[in-house]
Enzyme design. Structure first.
Site, PDB file in Angstrom:
ATOM      1  N   CYS A   2       0.884  -1.155   0.000  1.00 39.91           N
ATOM      2  CA  CYS A   2       0.000   0.000   0.000  1.00 39.91           C
ATOM      3  C   CYS A   2       0.918   1.200   0.000  1.00 39.91           C
ATOM      4  O   CYS A   2       2.126   1.054   0.148  1.00 39.91           O
ATOM      5  CB  CYS A   2      -0.865   0.030   1.253  1.00 39.91           C
ATOM      6  SG  CYS A   2      -1.863  -1.455   1.464  1.00 39.91           S
ATOM      7  N   ARG A  27       1.204   1.459  -5.957  1.00 36.79           N
ATOM      8  CA  ARG A  27       1.390   0.462  -4.897  1.00 36.79           C
ATOM      9  C   ARG A  27       0.082  -0.229  -4.516  1.00 36.79           C
ATOM     10  O   ARG A  27       0.062  -1.114  -3.667  1.00 36.79           O
ATOM     11  CB  ARG A  27       1.990   1.134  -3.653  1.00 36.79           C
ATOM     12  CG  ARG A  27       3.307   1.797  -3.902  1.00 36.79           C
ATOM     13  CD  ARG A  27       3.788   2.526  -2.675  1.00 36.79           C
ATOM     14  NE  ARG A  27       4.118   1.611  -1.611  1.00 36.79           N
ATOM     15  CZ  ARG A  27       5.314   1.059  -1.453  1.00 36.79           C
ATOM     16  NH1 ARG A  27       6.286   1.346  -2.274  1.00 36.79           N
ATOM     17  NH2 ARG A  27       5.546   0.231  -0.462  1.00 36.79           N
ATOM     18  N   TRP A  74      -3.776  -1.773  -1.400  1.00 37.08           N
ATOM     19  CA  TRP A  74      -3.870  -3.055  -2.119  1.00 37.08           C
ATOM     20  C   TRP A  74      -4.280  -4.058  -1.062  1.00 37.08           C
ATOM     21  O   TRP A  74      -3.525  -4.345  -0.134  1.00 37.08           O
ATOM     22  CB  TRP A  74      -2.532  -3.435  -2.740  1.00 37.08           C
ATOM     23  CG  TRP A  74      -2.632  -4.589  -3.684  1.00 37.08           C
ATOM     24  CD1 TRP A  74      -2.942  -4.546  -5.009  1.00 37.08           C
ATOM     25  CD2 TRP A  74      -2.406  -5.978  -3.371  1.00 37.08           C
ATOM     26  NE1 TRP A  74      -2.934  -5.812  -5.538  1.00 37.08           N
ATOM     27  CE2 TRP A  74      -2.613  -6.717  -4.556  1.00 37.08           C
ATOM     28  CE3 TRP A  74      -2.059  -6.673  -2.216  1.00 37.08           C
ATOM     29  CZ2 TRP A  74      -2.479  -8.106  -4.624  1.00 37.08           C
ATOM     30  CZ3 TRP A  74      -1.932  -8.060  -2.273  1.00 37.08           C
ATOM     31  CH2 TRP A  74      -2.137  -8.747  -3.473  1.00 37.08           C
ATOM     32  N   ASN A  98       1.044   0.212   5.942  1.00 33.74           N
ATOM     33  CA  ASN A  98       1.470  -0.590   4.795  1.00 33.74           C
ATOM     34  C   ASN A  98       2.237  -1.776   5.362  1.00 33.74           C
ATOM     35  O   ASN A  98       3.246  -1.586   6.042  1.00 33.74           O
ATOM     36  CB  ASN A  98       2.376   0.267   3.897  1.00 33.74           C
ATOM     37  CG  ASN A  98       3.133  -0.561   2.868  1.00 33.74           C
ATOM     38  OD1 ASN A  98       2.613  -1.562   2.390  1.00 33.74           O
ATOM     39  ND2 ASN A  98       4.322  -0.129   2.522  1.00 33.74           N
ATOM     40  N   GLY A  99       1.753  -2.992   5.082  1.00 33.25           N
ATOM     41  CA  GLY A  99       2.425  -4.184   5.596  1.00 33.25           C
ATOM     42  C   GLY A  99       1.392  -5.175   6.089  1.00 33.25           C
ATOM     43  O   GLY A  99       0.204  -5.077   5.751  1.00 33.25           O
ATOM     44  N   GLU A 479       9.297 -12.698 -21.198  1.00 34.49           N
ATOM     45  CA  GLU A 479       8.977 -11.330 -20.766  1.00 34.49           C
ATOM     46  C   GLU A 479       7.889 -10.728 -21.664  1.00 34.49           C
ATOM     47  O   GLU A 479       6.981 -10.045 -21.185  1.00 34.49           O
ATOM     48  CB  GLU A 479      10.264 -10.477 -20.766  1.00 34.49           C
ATOM     49  CG  GLU A 479      10.086  -8.984 -20.581  1.00 34.49           C
ATOM     50  CD  GLU A 479       9.435  -8.578 -19.263  1.00 34.49           C
ATOM     51  OE1 GLU A 479       9.163  -9.445 -18.420  1.00 34.49           O
ATOM     52  OE2 GLU A 479       9.165  -7.374 -19.100  1.00 34.49           O
ATOM     53  N   LYS A 483       4.321  -9.330 -20.291  1.00 35.02           N
ATOM     54  CA  LYS A 483       3.856  -7.952 -20.540  1.00 35.02           C
ATOM     55  C   LYS A 483       2.454  -7.980 -21.105  1.00 35.02           C
ATOM     56  O   LYS A 483       1.576  -7.244 -20.671  1.00 35.02           O
ATOM     57  CB  LYS A 483       4.756  -7.216 -21.547  1.00 35.02           C
ATOM     58  CG  LYS A 483       6.071  -6.675 -21.082  1.00 35.02           C
ATOM     59  CD  LYS A 483       6.021  -5.569 -20.069  1.00 35.02           C
ATOM     60  CE  LYS A 483       5.879  -6.075 -18.671  1.00 35.02           C
ATOM     61  NZ  LYS A 483       7.045  -6.356 -17.920  1.00 35.02           N
ATOM     62  N   GLU A 486      -0.233  -9.190 -18.472  1.00 33.14           N
ATOM     63  CA  GLU A 486      -0.537  -8.341 -17.313  1.00 33.14           C
ATOM     64  C   GLU A 486      -1.282  -7.061 -17.665  1.00 33.14           C
ATOM     65  O   GLU A 486      -2.058  -6.571 -16.873  1.00 33.14           O
ATOM     66  CB  GLU A 486       0.686  -8.083 -16.430  1.00 33.14           C
ATOM     67  CG  GLU A 486       1.721  -7.155 -16.957  1.00 33.14           C
ATOM     68  CD  GLU A 486       2.897  -6.985 -15.983  1.00 33.14           C
ATOM     69  OE1 GLU A 486       2.694  -6.940 -14.769  1.00 33.14           O
ATOM     70  OE2 GLU A 486       4.029  -6.870 -16.472  1.00 33.14           O
ATOM     71  N   HIS A 502       7.486 -30.732 -28.364  1.00 37.46           N
ATOM     72  CA  HIS A 502       7.216 -31.581 -27.198  1.00 37.46           C
ATOM     73  C   HIS A 502       5.851 -31.268 -26.582  1.00 37.46           C
ATOM     74  O   HIS A 502       5.598 -31.625 -25.430  1.00 37.46           O
ATOM     75  CB  HIS A 502       8.340 -31.418 -26.172  1.00 37.46           C
ATOM     76  CG  HIS A 502       9.680 -31.804 -26.740  1.00 37.46           C
ATOM     77  ND1 HIS A 502      10.052 -33.104 -26.932  1.00 37.46           N
ATOM     78  CD2 HIS A 502      10.686 -31.047 -27.219  1.00 37.46           C
ATOM     79  CE1 HIS A 502      11.260 -33.139 -27.488  1.00 37.46           C
ATOM     80  NE2 HIS A 502      11.663 -31.886 -27.671  1.00 37.46           N
ATOM     81  N   LYS A 601       2.554  -2.522  -7.898  1.00 40.06           N
ATOM     82  CA  LYS A 601       3.933  -2.395  -8.382  1.00 40.06           C
ATOM     83  C   LYS A 601       4.928  -3.128  -7.482  1.00 40.06           C
ATOM     84  O   LYS A 601       5.815  -3.811  -7.966  1.00 40.06           O
ATOM     85  CB  LYS A 601       4.282  -0.907  -8.455  1.00 40.06           C
ATOM     86  CG  LYS A 601       5.671  -0.612  -8.986  1.00 40.06           C
ATOM     87  CD  LYS A 601       5.690  -0.676 -10.480  1.00 40.06           C
ATOM     88  CE  LYS A 601       7.058  -0.406 -11.051  1.00 40.06           C
ATOM     89  NZ  LYS A 601       7.206  -1.083 -12.357  1.00 40.06           N
TER      90      LYS A 601
HETATM   91  O1  M6R Z   1      10.385  -4.707  -7.816  1.00 44.83           O
HETATM   92  P1  M6R Z   1      10.757  -6.029  -8.369  1.00 44.83           P
HETATM   93  O2  M6R Z   1      11.631  -5.927  -9.584  1.00 44.83           O
HETATM   94  O3  M6R Z   1      11.356  -6.954  -7.351  1.00 44.83           O
HETATM   95  O4  M6R Z   1       9.393  -6.673  -8.821  1.00 44.83           O
HETATM   96  C1  M6R Z   1       9.313  -7.972  -9.307  1.00 44.83           C
HETATM   97  C2  M6R Z   1       7.982  -8.229  -9.963  1.00 44.83           C
HETATM   98  O5  M6R Z   1       6.943  -8.052  -9.057  1.00 44.83           O
HETATM   99  C3  M6R Z   1       7.745  -7.323 -11.161  1.00 44.83           C
HETATM  100  O6  M6R Z   1       8.779  -7.426 -12.091  1.00 44.83           O
HETATM  101  C4  M6R Z   1       6.415  -7.678 -11.836  1.00 44.83           C
HETATM  102  O7  M6R Z   1       6.501  -8.947 -12.404  1.00 44.83           O
HETATM  103  C5  M6R Z   1       6.036  -6.626 -12.882  1.00 44.83           C
HETATM  104  N1  M6R Z   1       4.642  -6.295 -12.759  1.00 44.83           N
HETATM  105  C6  M6R Z   1       6.246  -7.097 -14.275  1.00 44.83           C
HETATM  106  O8  M6R Z   1       5.904  -6.135 -15.214  1.00 44.83           O
END
Ligand code: M6R
Length: 606
Positions: A2, A27, A74, A98-99, A479, A483, A486, A502, A601
């Site tokens: 959060c 966040r 969140w 937050n936590g 990756e 992208k 998400e 396979h 994030k």
């Molecule tokens: O802050 P971090 O790089 O440790 O975060 C890792 C993942 O949570 C982050 O890369 C996540 O997969 C992204 N939403 C990808 O776009």
């Protein structure tokens, strides 16, 4: 996961709270709320949903005051509704958090037995009850806060206001980030740097276990009860403009287009192109010291780690293991004091990566963090840190942080290759020359983004996608798929092209487009065979190939060309069309690109 903010000064606090929350919305955005002190009493406005809802609620019931706190959520405990939105108030005490308070259930039971009534389903509310309980028993506020901290277990970044104390704001940190700022006549607190940037560049990073008291511009910090401590401010180089959209429709698009600069800044003065050497301020590789290297990360950073394995093994000929934080921490890894653990994280806060770091350190391993956020937990807990200079990344989908992480890994692999004497002469010169050219090549590639937009439009309504690649471009395929899923909510799967036979080839028909990362390498022909196999099953292929490739255009249905570079450096270029493809697809679908559903994030809970 959060975001919290707090202000104590002489101006109306709402503009600070709302702009701070806006920059922390990445966040979490399930609900938002503020609490403002007025006439000795704390008043709350909070709503489910994004900040616009809070703004509207505030417009209907405006409040003015010079001391206030705010929260963007969140949800972890309790569904995202108005009641569970922060701040939470009990008696005189109002809190944002937050936590996670792990033992909140036991504590709740005890307090319930003593007549406390709880209104929300959150773990946070317990904090307000415990502080109020201690106040009731005659403690002063600071004492009541220390007593509360002594009873809770878990992680917290907390800000607290108390009725009857019109000029004081308290905060505390353990495991969740908390940063203090000071400017003439005022002080503030936030979960992350961008929330404070418009007010100050001098920031104090609280340490785990700290409690701080903000009285107007005065800040006092204690590391334990009765133990005052001085935490010197650090100067932040980011500027407020970096945390704004700057005319782009979304942060993600802006951040994609920032990559020439962020890659150049990350390479910066670490690369000495004239002497073909690489140095870091805080790390120097001593080959005899280590038997193996472990790379550990989550999400996009994990895919950067996979690329790191190819780079380090190719250039330094050292064995590298790669793990996701969530797997490493529970698999009892065979890591010893003879190993180097490299964690990679944009936020420096990811819970699983942090836990992996603690585990590796407890086994005696040396820890190196590759981190974007200055002073973050991973940076502080690692023995050495190499910062990616990507600047603030606001879009939840990581883009410029990824290319900056890969750039650090390239530098690190060169540095290690020189140290192990496995990289020298022409091989070294070739990779250094290619690295110097990289930022300009990213620029050239971005200048053709409109082509990707056209291709994305052609396939935007496909129900699913397959991304394939080989060698160092296999993690790029992973990756690209991440992208797309998400931000556009379309199913996408990344796969090593050589594994298609396979199983996954059974999926191929005219409905399933395949994005093939097929740039020039020693196995281009193998990749071409994989593409032919897709084509002969009526599959549609979008190929990412190298400029000058005369072959690929005749096989693929759609083609995007990237500049020629050293084969090991290709991921920094090949990922960009995939980022753009995901962006344009999501834009056509009209999803919430910067804040996709269900995500946040920084994943600070496991
Ligand atoms: O802050 P971090 O790089 O440790 O975060 C890792 C993942 O949570 C982050 O890369 C996540 O997969 C992204 N939403 C990808 O776009």
């Amino acid at each position: 996961m959060c975001g919290i903010v707090g202000y104590n000064g002489s101006s109306n606090c709402f503009p600070f709270l709302i702009s701070g929350l806006k920059s922390l919305e990445y966040r979490g955005y399930d609900s938002a709320g503020v609490a403002i002190l007025r006439d000795d009493v704390v008043h709350l406005v909070k709503t489910q949903g994004k900040l616009d809802n809070l703004r509207e609620a505030f417009r209907q019931a405006p409040l003015e005051g010079v001391v206030g706190i705010g929260h963007t959520r969140w949800a972890t405990h309790g569904e995202p509704n108005d009641i569970n939105a922060h701040p939470h108030k009990f008696g005189r005490v109002t809190v944002v958090h937050n936590g996670i308070i792990e033992n909140y259930r036991e504590l709740k039971e005890t307090l319930r037995d003593r007549g406390h009534h709880f209104t929300s389903g959150t773990d946070t509310e317990i904090i307000a009850h415990l502080v109020e309980d201690a106040l009731e028993a005659g403690s002063a506020p600071l004492e009541a806060i220390w007593s509360t901290i002594g009873q809770i277990r878990g992680t917290w970044g907390i800000a607290i206001l108390i009725d009857g104390y019109p000029s004081t704001l308290w905060c505390a940190k353990n495991g969740s980030p908390l940063i203090l700022g000071q400017s003439p006549g005022e002080s503030m607190v936030a979960s992350d740097i961008p929330a404070l940037l418009a007010y100050t560049r001098e920031m104090i990073f609280l340490e785990d276990g700290d409690v701080a008291q903000l009285d107007g511009p005065d800040i006092r910090i204690w590391s334990a009860p009765q133990t005052p401590v001085t935490r010197p401010p650090q100067t932040i180089q980011w500027n407020p403009i970096m945390a704004e959209k700057g005319g782009y429709k979304h942060f993600m698009l802006k951040e994609i287009f920032e990559q020439p600069r962020s890659v150049a800044d990350t390479i910066g003065e670490r690369l000495h192109a004239d002497t073909h050497t690489v140095t870091f301020d805080d790390f120097s590789f001593v080959p005899d010291r280590f038997d193996r290297i472990f790379l550990v990360a989550c999400g996009t950073s994990y895919y950067a780690a996979l690329i790191g394995k190819y780079l380090i093994e190719a250039m330094a000929r050292m064995p590298v293991e790669v793990d996701m934080g969530s797997e490493f921490r529970y698999r009892d890894p065979l890591i010893t004091e003879r190993d180097l653990l490299i964690t990679i994280s944009q936020s420096g806060e990811t819970a699983d990566t942090l836990a992996a770091l603690s585990l590796a350190k407890s086994r005696g391993a040396t820890a190196l963090g590759i981190v974007n956020v200055l002073g973050s937990a991973i940076a502080r807990k690692s023995d050495h840190t190499i910062y990616t200079h990507a600047g603030p990344e606001i879009g939840v989908a990581s883009t410029k942080a990824f290319s900056a992480q890969v750039s650090v890994l390239i530098l690190l692999a060169i540095h290690m290759g020189i140290a192990t004497q496995r990289l020298s002469g022409q091989d070294l010169a070739d990779v250094v020359d290619a690295l110097v050219r990289l930022p300009k090549q990213i620029n050239e590639l971005l200048a053709q983004s409109a082509q990707i937009n056209v291709i994305a439009r052609r396939y935007a309504h496909s129900p699913a996608f397959l991304f394939i690649g080989r060698g160092i471009n296999y993690p790029v395929a992973l990756e690209g798929a991440l992208k797309l899923k998400e931000i556009s909510y379309v199913h996408a799967e990344g796969y090593p092209a050589g594994e298609m036979k396979h199983g996954p080839i059974a999926l191929i028909d005219e409905e399933l487009p395949v994005l093939a990362v097929a740039t020039e390498s020693n196995i281009t022909e193998k990749m071409i065979s994989n593409i032919e196999e897709v084509k002969s099953r009526r599959g549609k292929v979008i190929a990412i190939a190298t400029q000058g490739d005369v072959h690929m255009g005749s096989i693929a249905d759609d083609l995007f060309l990237v500049p020629r570079t050293h084969p090991l450096l290709q991921p920094v270029l090949t990922v960009i069309p995939l980022q753009l493809f995901a962006y344009y697809t999501a834009d056509i679908k009209g999803t919430d690109i910067d804040q996709p559903r269900n995500l946040a994030k920084s994943v600070t809970v496991e």
